[in-house]
Design an enzyme around this catalytic site. Structure first.
Site, PDB file in Angstrom:
ATOM      1  N   SER A 210       2.982  12.699  21.965  1.00  0.00           N
ATOM      2  CA  SER A 210       2.694  12.999  20.561  1.00  0.00           C
ATOM      3  C   SER A 210       2.185  14.411  20.326  1.00  0.00           C
ATOM      4  O   SER A 210       1.655  14.720  19.261  1.00  0.00           O
ATOM      5  CB  SER A 210       1.684  11.985  20.008  1.00  0.00           C
TER       6      SER A 210
ATOM      7  N   ILE B 103       8.723  14.126  16.968  1.00  0.00           N
ATOM      8  CA  ILE B 103       8.568  12.839  16.298  1.00  0.00           C
ATOM      9  C   ILE B 103       7.204  12.243  16.602  1.00  0.00           C
ATOM     10  O   ILE B 103       6.555  11.663  15.739  1.00  0.00           O
ATOM     11  CB  ILE B 103       9.691  11.871  16.725  1.00  0.00           C
TER      12      ILE B 103
ATOM     13  N   TYR C   1      21.370   8.516  28.566  1.00  0.00           N
ATOM     14  CA  TYR C   1      20.324   8.354  27.564  1.00  0.00           C
ATOM     15  C   TYR C   1      20.457   6.997  26.877  1.00  0.00           C
ATOM     16  O   TYR C   1      19.473   6.266  26.722  1.00  0.00           O
ATOM     17  CB  TYR C   1      20.421   9.485  26.540  1.00  0.00           C
TER      18      TYR C   1
END
Length: 264
Positions: free
Chosen positions: A15, A19, A154
């Site tokens: 964080s 995002i 991914y």
């Protein structure tokens, strides 16, 4: 709907930027004590200062640790002995030739995108269950369902994350702890800007460039623009609240209609 997270402690992994930084601001605005996490002490502290400026009076805790390792996860657990809301946001993404990508790179994606979240869930879920309340969330992505040919490695990791979320929801059954995944669509981040400008004319103004990218390379999006990180944060805050007490074991989409299905 009024969401009040006062008295709750939330950890958002990865964080310190992108995002994750936007997600961390969401619970902070709702009154939660928020732990900002990243590997770099300096970057985490910078992010904490930015969040405190963005949300005056916010209770923010810096937790610099590499949660992709056992030692880093244990370090976080020691720094935050009580956890109410765990948001497993940390992840890496990128494109690669599926016939040339190395086995080591496949392992790295699985380690970072899946096992880091598993470790933290195993560390914090028992305490949540003992208290009779908790929220565990996994940030997946549309590639979990619509796997791009250039991002198989991914997509694989995000598909696995959906299974992890559903499985731990069953483990937490009847405890008062909810476990959910959030399927984020193409999102406006610094990394995504570089991704967009790869196939799109760099001379275009950003708003035109992103819409051209979505139109030409992600035409199934109903939003027809990139999602803003704050829009994902809104779903996270809602799922973290009392209002979502009956929502568990789910994969909730904040994808702008990108996935062409009624259910994931």
């Amino acid at each position: 709907m009024r969401i009040d997270l006062k008295g709750r402690t939330a950890l958002v992994t990865g964080s310190a930027r992108g995002i994750g930084a936007a997600i961390a601001a969401g619970p902070a605005r709702a009154g939660a004590r928020v732990a900002v996490n990243g590997r770099s002490t300096e970057r985490v502290q910078d992010s904490v200062c930015a969040l405190e400026r963005e949300v005056p009076g916010a209770d923010v805790v810096p937790v610099a640790a590499d949660v992709t390792t056992e030692a880093g996860a244990e370090q976080v657990a020691q720094a935050l002995p009580r956890m109410d809301i765990l948001v497993n946001n940390l992840g890496v993404f990128g494109s690669a030739d599926p016939l040339r990508i190395t086995a080591d790179e496949w392992r790295r994606y699985f380690e970072v995108n899946v096992l880091a979240a598993v470790r933290l869930t195993r560390l914090f879920l028992p305490g949540m269950a003992e208290c009779g309340w908790g929220r565990v969330q996994y940030i997946a992505g549309d590639s979990a369902i619509v796997t791009p040919a250039e991002m198989i490695h991914y997509g694989m990791s995000k598909t696995a994350l959906l299974a992890v979320g559903r499985g731990f929801a069953k483990q937490a059954a009847g405890t008062g702890v909810t476990v959910n995944s959030v399927i984020a669509g193409p999102t406006h981040t610094g990394g995504m800007k570089d991704f967009v400008h790869g196939p799109v004319d760099r001379g275009l103004p950003w708003d035109e460039a992103q819409r051209a990218f979505m139109r030409e390379h992600r035409p199934q999006s109903l939003l027809q623009r990139l999602i803003e990180p704050e829009e994902i944060a809104c779903m996270i805050v809602c799922l973290s609240s009392e209002h979502a007490s009956a929502t568990t074991g789910g994969a909730l989409r904040v994808d702008g209609g990108y996935v062409d299905a009624i259910l994931p």
